[in-house]
Write a protein that holds these residues in place. Sequence first.
Motif, PDB file in Angstrom:
ATOM      1  N   PHE A  33      10.543  -1.937  -6.159  1.00 45.00           N
ATOM      2  CA  PHE A  33      11.081  -2.171  -4.819  1.00 45.00           C
ATOM      3  C   PHE A  33      10.000  -2.547  -3.813  1.00 45.00           C
ATOM      4  N   PHE A  34       8.831  -1.919  -3.910  1.00 45.26           N
ATOM      5  CA  PHE A  34       7.769  -2.168  -2.936  1.00 45.26           C
ATOM      6  C   PHE A  34       6.880  -3.352  -3.310  1.00 45.26           C
ATOM      7  N   VAL A  35       6.720  -3.596  -4.596  1.00 50.89           N
ATOM      8  CA  VAL A  35       5.811  -4.672  -5.029  1.00 50.89           C
ATOM      9  C   VAL A  35       6.614  -5.769  -5.726  1.00 50.89           C
ATOM     10  N   SER A  36       7.087  -5.471  -6.938  1.00 48.74           N
ATOM     11  CA  SER A  36       7.851  -6.474  -7.668  1.00 48.74           C
ATOM     12  C   SER A  36       8.357  -5.907  -8.994  1.00 48.74           C
ATOM     13  N   PHE A  37       9.544  -6.342  -9.379  1.00 49.61           N
ATOM     14  CA  PHE A  37      10.075  -6.012 -10.701  1.00 49.61           C
ATOM     15  C   PHE A  37       9.690  -7.090 -11.713  1.00 49.61           C
ATOM     16  N   GLU A  38       8.952  -8.077 -11.260  1.00 53.04           N
ATOM     17  CA  GLU A  38       8.627  -9.250 -12.064  1.00 53.04           C
ATOM     18  C   GLU A  38       7.999  -8.900 -13.418  1.00 53.04           C
ATOM     19  N   HIS A  39       7.150  -7.885 -13.442  1.00 53.21           N
ATOM     20  CA  HIS A  39       6.425  -7.541 -14.673  1.00 53.21           C
ATOM     21  C   HIS A  39       7.285  -6.797 -15.688  1.00 53.21           C
ATOM     22  N   PHE A  40       8.382  -6.255 -15.235  1.00 56.25           N
ATOM     23  CA  PHE A  40       9.200  -5.405 -16.104  1.00 56.25           C
ATOM     24  C   PHE A  40      10.314  -6.218 -16.743  1.00 56.25           C
ATOM     25  N   GLY A  41      10.424  -6.077 -18.019  1.00 55.36           N
ATOM     26  CA  GLY A  41      11.497  -6.750 -18.740  1.00 55.36           C
ATOM     27  C   GLY A  41      12.177  -5.782 -19.686  1.00 55.36           C
ATOM     28  N   PHE A  42      12.904  -6.353 -20.609  1.00 59.25           N
ATOM     29  CA  PHE A  42      13.676  -5.561 -21.556  1.00 59.25           C
ATOM     30  C   PHE A  42      12.806  -4.568 -22.318  1.00 59.25           C
ATOM     31  N   TRP A  43      11.674  -5.046 -22.833  1.00 57.75           N
ATOM     32  CA  TRP A  43      10.841  -4.170 -23.663  1.00 57.75           C
ATOM     33  C   TRP A  43      10.198  -3.053 -22.854  1.00 57.75           C
ATOM     34  N   PHE A  44       9.785  -3.332 -21.648  1.00 60.49           N
ATOM     35  CA  PHE A  44       9.214  -2.280 -20.796  1.00 60.49           C
ATOM     36  C   PHE A  44      10.236  -1.172 -20.579  1.00 60.49           C
ATOM     37  N   TRP A  45      11.437  -1.546 -20.132  1.00 66.68           N
ATOM     38  CA  TRP A  45      12.469  -0.549 -19.843  1.00 66.68           C
ATOM     39  C   TRP A  45      12.923   0.159 -21.111  1.00 66.68           C
ATOM     40  N   SER A  46      12.973  -0.539 -22.225  1.00 65.45           N
ATOM     41  CA  SER A  46      13.366   0.081 -23.490  1.00 65.45           C
ATOM     42  C   SER A  46      12.348   1.133 -23.923  1.00 65.45           C
ATOM     43  N   ILE A  47      11.076   0.781 -23.860  1.00 61.85           N
ATOM     44  CA  ILE A  47      10.011   1.717 -24.255  1.00 61.85           C
ATOM     45  C   ILE A  47      10.008   2.933 -23.328  1.00 61.85           C
ATOM     46  N   GLN A  48      10.082   2.687 -22.033  1.00 63.93           N
ATOM     47  CA  GLN A  48      10.025   3.795 -21.069  1.00 63.93           C
ATOM     48  C   GLN A  48      11.259   4.704 -21.179  1.00 63.93           C
ATOM     49  N   ILE A  54       3.110   5.970  -2.953  1.00 67.78           N
ATOM     50  CA  ILE A  54       4.270   6.699  -3.481  1.00 67.78           C
ATOM     51  C   ILE A  54       4.222   6.742  -5.011  1.00 67.78           C
ATOM     52  N   VAL A  55       3.861   5.618  -5.626  1.00 66.75           N
ATOM     53  CA  VAL A  55       3.739   5.576  -7.093  1.00 66.75           C
ATOM     54  C   VAL A  55       2.712   6.601  -7.560  1.00 66.75           C
ATOM     55  N   ALA A  56       1.553   6.638  -6.902  1.00 73.76           N
ATOM     56  CA  ALA A  56       0.503   7.594  -7.282  1.00 73.76           C
ATOM     57  C   ALA A  56       0.990   9.039  -7.122  1.00 73.76           C
ATOM     58  N   LEU A  57       1.679   9.305  -6.022  1.00 74.63           N
ATOM     59  CA  LEU A  57       2.214  10.660  -5.810  1.00 74.63           C
ATOM     60  C   LEU A  57       3.245  11.032  -6.874  1.00 74.63           C
ATOM     61  N   LEU A  58       4.097  10.099  -7.215  1.00 67.80           N
ATOM     62  CA  LEU A  58       5.093  10.373  -8.260  1.00 67.80           C
ATOM     63  C   LEU A  58       4.429  10.587  -9.625  1.00 67.80           C
ATOM     64  N   PHE A  59       3.374   9.843  -9.905  1.00 67.23           N
ATOM     65  CA  PHE A  59       2.631  10.062 -11.154  1.00 67.23           C
ATOM     66  C   PHE A  59       2.013  11.454 -11.172  1.00 67.23           C
ATOM     67  N   LEU A  60       1.454  11.877 -10.036  1.00 67.11           N
ATOM     68  CA  LEU A  60       0.863  13.219  -9.960  1.00 67.11           C
ATOM     69  C   LEU A  60       1.919  14.305 -10.125  1.00 67.11           C
ATOM     70  N   VAL A  61       3.044  14.139  -9.442  1.00 66.67           N
ATOM     71  CA  VAL A  61       4.140  15.100  -9.585  1.00 66.67           C
ATOM     72  C   VAL A  61       4.617  15.129 -11.038  1.00 66.67           C
ATOM     73  N   GLY A  62       4.727  13.955 -11.632  1.00 70.38           N
ATOM     74  CA  GLY A  62       5.162  13.874 -13.026  1.00 70.38           C
ATOM     75  C   GLY A  62       4.237  14.605 -13.972  1.00 70.38           C
ATOM     76  N   ILE A 100       0.841  -1.210   0.000  1.00 71.56           N
ATOM     77  CA  ILE A 100       0.000   0.000   0.000  1.00 71.56           C
ATOM     78  C   ILE A 100       0.870   1.253   0.000  1.00 71.56           C
ATOM     79  N   ALA A 101       1.917   1.269   0.803  1.00 73.85           N
ATOM     80  CA  ALA A 101       2.838   2.411   0.830  1.00 73.85           C
ATOM     81  C   ALA A 101       3.475   2.610  -0.551  1.00 73.85           C
ATOM     82  N   GLY A 102       3.838   1.525  -1.193  1.00 74.38           N
ATOM     83  CA  GLY A 102       4.413   1.598  -2.540  1.00 74.38           C
ATOM     84  C   GLY A 102       3.446   2.217  -3.532  1.00 74.38           C
TER      85      GLY A 102
END
Length: 158
Positions: free
Chosen positions: A40-55, A8-16, A3-5
């Motif tokens: 860090f708070f939930v999981s990096f499991e969903h992120f792979g090469f293509w996610f990081w490349s696109i972002q 923080i994600v929501a706040l960073l999206f708003l700031v962004g 929940i804390a993660g």
Amino acid sequence: MVIAGWIIVALLFLVGMAGAVYPILPGALAIYAAFFVYGFFVSFEHFGFWFWSIQTATVAVLFIADYAVNAWGVKKFGGSKASIIGSTIGVVVGLFIPFGLLIGPLLGAIIGELFAGSDFQKSLKVGFGSVVGLFSSIVVKIVLQAFMIVIFFIWIFN
């Protein structure tokens, strides 16, 4: 911790997203940081090469477009390098005064163009172009940063 993660994600999206309009905020970098917070708070499991490349590519495009679109607005209306510099300085100074995001680039481009030797009429036209460029840049940033957030949700919920 999850929940804390998410908070923080929501706040960073708003700031962004606020950073798309208010340039003193980190914008795309806040959104990019949200991905690491989620990892860090939930999981990096969903992120792979293509996610990081696109972002990462989107962040790079955002940085280039931020300057290029603003400069395009000035150039499109006949501005010189001095008016681009003046407009950029005007954006920074404008952060600290009411209506500064509108007045700063306008006056900065006008002053820069006057220093370059143009008459007042042309300088005013170039100043208007700087405002057009600034607002075009804001639209581009909003669209690309929203794209980053949508891709994030597609990646984690797919």
